[in-house]
Design an enzyme around this catalytic site. Structure first.
Site, short mmCIF file in Angstrom:
data_model
loop_
_atom_site.label_atom_id
_atom_site.label_comp_id
_atom_site.label_asym_id
_atom_site.label_seq_id
_atom_site.Cartn_x
_atom_site.Cartn_y
_atom_site.Cartn_z
N GLY A 1 25.29 20.82 49.95
CA GLY A 1 26.36 20.32 49.55
C GLY A 1 26.85 21.19 48.29
N GLY A 2 26.68 20.58 47.14
CA GLY A 2 27.28 21.13 45.82
C GLY A 2 27.05 22.60 45.70
CG HIS B 1 27.65 13.77 55.60
ND1 HIS B 1 27.85 13.08 54.28
CD2 HIS B 1 26.97 14.92 54.93
CE1 HIS B 1 27.49 13.75 53.12
NE2 HIS B 1 27.05 14.84 53.77
CD GLU C 1 29.62 12.90 51.04
OE1 GLU C 1 30.25 13.70 51.31
OE2 GLU C 1 28.73 13.12 50.08
N GLY D 1 24.16 14.67 46.08
CA GLY D 1 25.20 14.91 45.02
C GLY D 1 24.75 14.51 43.73
CD GLU E 1 22.63 15.56 54.36
OE1 GLU E 1 22.67 16.69 53.64
OE2 GLU E 1 23.64 14.91 54.46
CG ASN F 1 29.19 19.16 53.89
OD1 ASN F 1 30.45 19.02 54.07
ND2 ASN F 1 28.74 17.87 53.54
CD1 TRP F 2 31.22 25.02 51.26
CD2 TRP F 2 33.02 25.90 52.08
NE1 TRP F 2 30.94 26.31 51.51
CE2 TRP F 2 31.99 26.89 52.11
CE3 TRP F 2 34.41 26.25 52.50
CZ2 TRP F 2 32.18 28.22 52.37
CZ3 TRP F 2 34.68 27.54 53.11
CH2 TRP F 2 33.44 28.39 52.80
CE LYS F 3 28.88 17.05 49.96
NZ LYS F 3 28.25 15.93 49.50
CB SER G 1 20.09 17.52 44.70
OG SER G 1 21.03 16.30 44.52
C1 PEP Z 1 25.54 16.95 51.72
O1 PEP Z 1 26.64 16.78 51.21
O2 PEP Z 1 25.10 17.03 52.74
C2 PEP Z 1 24.61 17.22 50.52
C3 PEP Z 1 23.29 17.28 50.49
O3 PEP Z 1 25.14 17.47 49.18
P1 PEP Z 1 24.36 17.93 47.87
O4 PEP Z 1 23.53 19.33 48.06
O5 PEP Z 1 25.51 18.08 46.67
O6 PEP Z 1 23.09 16.82 47.32
#
Ligand code: PEP
Length: 257
Positions: free
Chosen positions: A239-240, A100, A102, A178, A172, A10-12, A218
């Site tokens: 994500g990251g 999600h 966010e 993040g 999640e 997920n590049w957000k 993470s």
């Molecule tokens: C996400 O955005 O769904 C996520 C899990 O981010 P990260 O891996 O950065 O925690």
């Protein structure tokens, strides 16, 4: 039942379309046939990069699948700034993130809105990746299971068991997204088990057995293998670490770690 794992990036709101192309080219360079065979590999760019990545995937015959980060539930209309599932389907998008954390926290999206999106995605024959997860406060109050159960039930209201065949759920925990804090593999496994048991209760064992439940929060090259070894975890939403092609490639190679 054996379930094909999914590793989804997920590049957000990162990467313009040129940067996105570069990342996919770089990622593809690091991946081998065995990696595509071990899991479905998915990238979820921002809307402005979807067409470019679709063209790249088709042109270079990559076996990557395309995901979108959000959608609107209506087919069309006066919804400035929104993108319909039909528009995504035309770009060969296979997966759509729904609910999600966010979107829930920063854009005020409720289970009811998430439910509309999930239903629209399913109606278009695409696969929703429904995200659920508790906040730190809720976990510390011992309410993680109850919160996730309520999110699942709210987001899946009025959906029939047969429609859930294509469904994917991502557990999640909000406190792990993040932050660099990952749930322990045992805790992640337990919560993915809560998701599966809830689906079994509401939609029957066969649906729950086939359901892919991902962990997100993470996920990094250093913790993916241990998470993936757990029986209730069928993949990762990343994500990251998905923004770094080398790190994401290592995550996609979890089966060789
Ligand atoms: C996400 O955005 O769904 C996520 C899990 O981010 P990260 O891996 O950065 O925690």
């Amino acid at each position: 039942m054996s379930r094909t794992p999914i590793i989804a990036g997920n590049w957000k709101m990162h990467l313009d379309h040129l940067e996105a192309i570069q990342l996919v080219q770089n990622l593809a360079y690091h991946l081998e046939r065995a990696d595509y065979e071990a899991s479905e590999l998915v990238v979820c760019p921002s809307f402005t990069s979807l067409r470019s990545i679709q063209t790249l995937i088709e042109g270079d015959r990559l076996e990557l699948r395309l995901g979108a980060q959000d959608c609107h539930w209506e087919a069309d209309g006066a919804f400035t700034g929104a993108v319909s599932v039909g528009m995504l389907a035309r770009l060969k998008v296979a997966y759509v993130l729904c609910g999600h954390s966010e979107r829930r926290q920063l854009f005020g999206e409720t289970d009811e809105i998430t439910n509309r999106k999930v239903r629209a995605v399913l109606a278009a024959d695409l696969s929703p990746i429904l995200c659920v997860g508790e906040t730190l406060e809720q976990r510390e109050a011992d309410r993680a299971g109850e919160v996730v159960l309520a999110q699942l039930r709210g987001s899946l209201a009025d959906i029939g068991a047969d429609a859930l065949e294509r469904m994917v759920v991502a557990y999640e925990p909000v406190w792990a997204i993040g932050t660099g804090r990952t749930a322990t593999p045992a805790d992640a496994d337990e919560m993915c088990g809560v998701v599966r048991r809830t689906i079994a209760e509401d939609f029957g064992e066969p649906v729950a057995d086939g359901l892919r439940v991902l962990y997100g929060g993470s996920v990094k090259p250093g913790n993916v293998a241990e998470l993936m070894r757990r029986s209730e975890i069928d993949g990762a939403l990343v994500g990251g670490a998905s923004l770094d092609p080398e790190d994401f490639a290592v995550i996609c190679r979890w089966h060789r770690l």
